[in-house]
Design an enzyme around this catalytic site. Sequence first.
Site, PDB file in Angstrom:
ATOM      1  N   GLU A 289       0.827  -1.213   0.000  1.00 47.26           N
ATOM      2  CA  GLU A 289       0.000   0.000   0.000  1.00 47.26           C
ATOM      3  C   GLU A 289       0.862   1.264   0.000  1.00 47.26           C
ATOM      4  O   GLU A 289       0.612   2.206  -0.758  1.00 47.26           O
ATOM      5  CB  GLU A 289      -0.942   0.000   1.213  1.00 47.26           C
ATOM      6  CG  GLU A 289      -1.999  -1.085   1.111  1.00 47.26           C
ATOM      7  CD  GLU A 289      -3.014  -1.105   2.240  1.00 47.26           C
ATOM      8  OE1 GLU A 289      -4.082  -1.679   2.066  1.00 47.26           O
ATOM      9  OE2 GLU A 289      -2.721  -0.543   3.329  1.00 47.26           O
TER      10      GLU A 289
ATOM     11  N   HIS B  10     -25.155  -3.459 -16.247  1.00 43.23           N
ATOM     12  CA  HIS B  10     -24.294  -3.031 -17.346  1.00 43.23           C
ATOM     13  C   HIS B  10     -24.297  -1.513 -17.493  1.00 43.23           C
ATOM     14  O   HIS B  10     -25.333  -0.905 -17.318  1.00 43.23           O
ATOM     15  CB  HIS B  10     -24.800  -3.668 -18.641  1.00 43.23           C
ATOM     16  CG  HIS B  10     -23.899  -3.462 -19.802  1.00 43.23           C
ATOM     17  ND1 HIS B  10     -22.658  -4.072 -19.900  1.00 43.23           N
ATOM     18  CD2 HIS B  10     -24.038  -2.703 -20.912  1.00 43.23           C
ATOM     19  CE1 HIS B  10     -22.088  -3.696 -21.039  1.00 43.23           C
ATOM     20  NE2 HIS B  10     -22.905  -2.863 -21.654  1.00 43.23           N
TER      21      HIS B  10
HETATM   22  P1  NDP Z   1       2.065  -8.554   6.789  1.00 38.38           P
HETATM   23  O1  NDP Z   1       2.041  -9.675   7.729  1.00 38.38           O
HETATM   24  O2  NDP Z   1       0.925  -8.331   5.874  1.00 38.38           O
HETATM   25  O3  NDP Z   1       3.375  -8.631   5.886  1.00 38.38           O
HETATM   26  C1  NDP Z   1       4.643  -8.682   6.446  1.00 38.38           C
HETATM   27  C2  NDP Z   1       5.643  -8.751   5.313  1.00 38.38           C
HETATM   28  O4  NDP Z   1       6.953  -8.621   5.836  1.00 38.38           O
HETATM   29  C3  NDP Z   1       5.592 -10.064   4.564  1.00 38.38           C
HETATM   30  O5  NDP Z   1       5.769  -9.811   3.196  1.00 38.38           O
HETATM   31  C4  NDP Z   1       6.757 -10.831   5.156  1.00 38.38           C
HETATM   32  O6  NDP Z   1       7.341 -11.724   4.253  1.00 38.38           O
HETATM   33  C5  NDP Z   1       7.747  -9.722   5.422  1.00 38.38           C
HETATM   34  N1  NDP Z   1       8.665 -10.016   6.521  1.00 38.38           N
HETATM   35  C6  NDP Z   1       8.377 -10.479   7.751  1.00 38.38           C
HETATM   36  N2  NDP Z   1       9.480 -10.593   8.500  1.00 38.38           N
HETATM   37  C7  NDP Z   1      10.502 -10.202   7.727  1.00 38.38           C
HETATM   38  C8  NDP Z   1      11.902 -10.118   7.924  1.00 38.38           C
HETATM   39  N3  NDP Z   1      12.470 -10.441   9.088  1.00 38.38           N
HETATM   40  N4  NDP Z   1      12.684  -9.680   6.888  1.00 38.38           N
HETATM   41  C9  NDP Z   1      12.108  -9.348   5.709  1.00 38.38           C
HETATM   42  N5  NDP Z   1      10.798  -9.405   5.461  1.00 38.38           N
HETATM   43  C10 NDP Z   1       9.996  -9.840   6.462  1.00 38.38           C
HETATM   44  O7  NDP Z   1       2.345  -7.273   7.704  1.00 38.38           O
HETATM   45  P2  NDP Z   1       2.146  -5.725   7.481  1.00 38.38           P
HETATM   46  O8  NDP Z   1       3.142  -5.090   8.374  1.00 38.38           O
HETATM   47  O9  NDP Z   1       2.121  -5.363   6.045  1.00 38.38           O
HETATM   48  O10 NDP Z   1       0.699  -5.490   8.069  1.00 38.38           O
HETATM   49  C11 NDP Z   1       0.364  -5.975   9.355  1.00 38.38           C
HETATM   50  C12 NDP Z   1      -1.075  -6.385   9.412  1.00 38.38           C
HETATM   51  O11 NDP Z   1      -1.892  -5.239   9.458  1.00 38.38           O
HETATM   52  C13 NDP Z   1      -1.576  -7.128   8.173  1.00 38.38           C
HETATM   53  O12 NDP Z   1      -1.282  -8.484   8.213  1.00 38.38           O
HETATM   54  C14 NDP Z   1      -3.038  -6.864   8.219  1.00 38.38           C
HETATM   55  O13 NDP Z   1      -3.622  -7.781   9.089  1.00 38.38           O
HETATM   56  C15 NDP Z   1      -3.112  -5.470   8.797  1.00 38.38           C
HETATM   57  N6  NDP Z   1      -3.300  -4.468   7.725  1.00 38.38           N
HETATM   58  C16 NDP Z   1      -4.432  -4.505   6.968  1.00 38.38           C
HETATM   59  C17 NDP Z   1      -4.630  -3.582   5.963  1.00 38.38           C
HETATM   60  C18 NDP Z   1      -5.871  -3.653   5.141  1.00 38.38           C
HETATM   61  O14 NDP Z   1      -6.829  -4.284   5.578  1.00 38.38           O
HETATM   62  N7  NDP Z   1      -5.913  -3.069   3.953  1.00 38.38           N
HETATM   63  C19 NDP Z   1      -3.658  -2.551   5.670  1.00 38.38           C
HETATM   64  C20 NDP Z   1      -2.494  -2.607   6.504  1.00 38.38           C
HETATM   65  C21 NDP Z   1      -2.338  -3.530   7.492  1.00 38.38           C
HETATM   66  P3  NDP Z   1       6.828 -13.239   4.115  1.00 38.38           P
HETATM   67  O15 NDP Z   1       5.587 -13.189   3.293  1.00 38.38           O
HETATM   68  O16 NDP Z   1       7.971 -13.903   3.437  1.00 38.38           O
HETATM   69  O17 NDP Z   1       6.595 -13.733   5.502  1.00 38.38           O
END
Ligand code: NDP
Length: 456
Positions: A183, A437
Amino acid sequence: MSTYDVDLFVIGAGSGGVRAGRIAASHGARVMVAEEFRVGGTCVIRGCVPKKLLVYASHFSDTFEDAAGFGWSVGETRFDWPRLIAAKDREIDRLNAAYIRNLERSGATIEPMRAIIEDPHSVRLADGRLVTAGTILIATGGQPYIDATLPGRELAITSNEAFHLPRLPERIVVVGGGFIAVEFAGIFNGLGVETTLLHRGDALLRGFDEDLRHKLREEIEKHGIRLVLADSPAEILKADEELVLRTRGGLDIRAGEVMIATGRRPNTAGLGLEAAGVAVDAAGAVIVDDYSQTNVPSIYAVGDVTNRVNLTPVAIREGHAFADTVFGGKKVAVDHFCIPKAVFSQPEIGTVGLTEAEALAQFPAVDIYKADFRPMKHTLSGRDERMLMKLVVDGESQRVLGCHILGEGGAEMAQLVAIAIKMRATKADFDATMALHPTAAEELVTMREPSVRHRR
Ligand code: NDP
């Protein structure tokens, strides 16, 4: 009348805590709510609401570009970040005041300070007062997580700071591949910042439908975001006026800001949970049952601090259900099945129900219906953007198990189609619904033949 100072003490005035406090008060409970930052919580103060306002702001660059195809000549455009942030802050102040007013009107008392649990029935406020309570609700939410071993991490920002940057950088690196990273990369890119998105995986948005993930990658690259996949930060360094993000893969990426969005963690540290004997899991989340009750009978928890489904409407439902259960004489468990989700990427994503992979793991027969098309608007705008709609259907019962949309309006559509899916509508029910539509959503009721029929 109980012998406690209050019937309910809520720690944290975010979406879940505020709803719980208000409903408990409406059931006649004497309620006190402590909040150490601002009433409204992550969603209102530095999450969903301000994020969506920034997303709207970032769409204008596309709109100006697209206008030419419709006969408009758009003159010079200029964007003023401090003006946007000031306008956003005024709206957040208004919402914050409304939250305070509503909470007070319900009869709850707000204590603007930190509170720590001392034992199963008492809470210590930061000013030293001890308050006893029949029930304690933990609704402290979560906070951005940054790998503690990353050298130079103190030079990075998280979503918390992104909402208050004094000026927009010329270039930014956003680290992560989840909701927030995707986002914010779209926001910065749309506002004219040269944006790199760095993610350790080989596709964004793990857990989402694979077709959507694939399409998102294509579309955001077309929008000009530089994607670096299968790589992660090794260190962040200062270099002149800028920063350098050095990756494990050996890249040096220069940028004015490095934003880390690698997940969020429950806010449970230093809350007194150990003293009270409240059990937490390995991620620090409070462990609760279907009624949000912890292992300590007088202590409950709702929202992100429980790390169930970390979304505002879920926290609100959990808070409401808790208050009805404990103070309303009606036991209510929140149904976490079939929760619609949106990602306000550009183009946006709306999704509900099972992905193709999840359906295949659970059902022997799965039919996939897909529409991949150029939205009508872009026939004139000339923009090279496509829209994807996908239905996942149980091949035996013909029940629609999931719907996945990428494209303008996808989030709004997902909210509505979620009603049908939650009601267990079949593909025949979709087909019996007349198309509207010309819309994009009509594709959902006009998909004739499956593109794939999986049979085990
Ligand atoms: P997410 O859990 O969505 O994503 C975390 C990301 O960080 C993943 O891509 C993950 O990779 C990566 N990651 C995790 N640990 C590491 C690391 N040590 N090094 C590198 N990359 C890493 O978390 P967000 O912070 O984006 O958002 C938190 C939560 O907030 C979301 O899960 C959601 O529930 C909520 N949210 C909802 C929104 C909405 O409804 N539109 C908007 C914003 C937040 P990998 O996939 O490989 O684990």
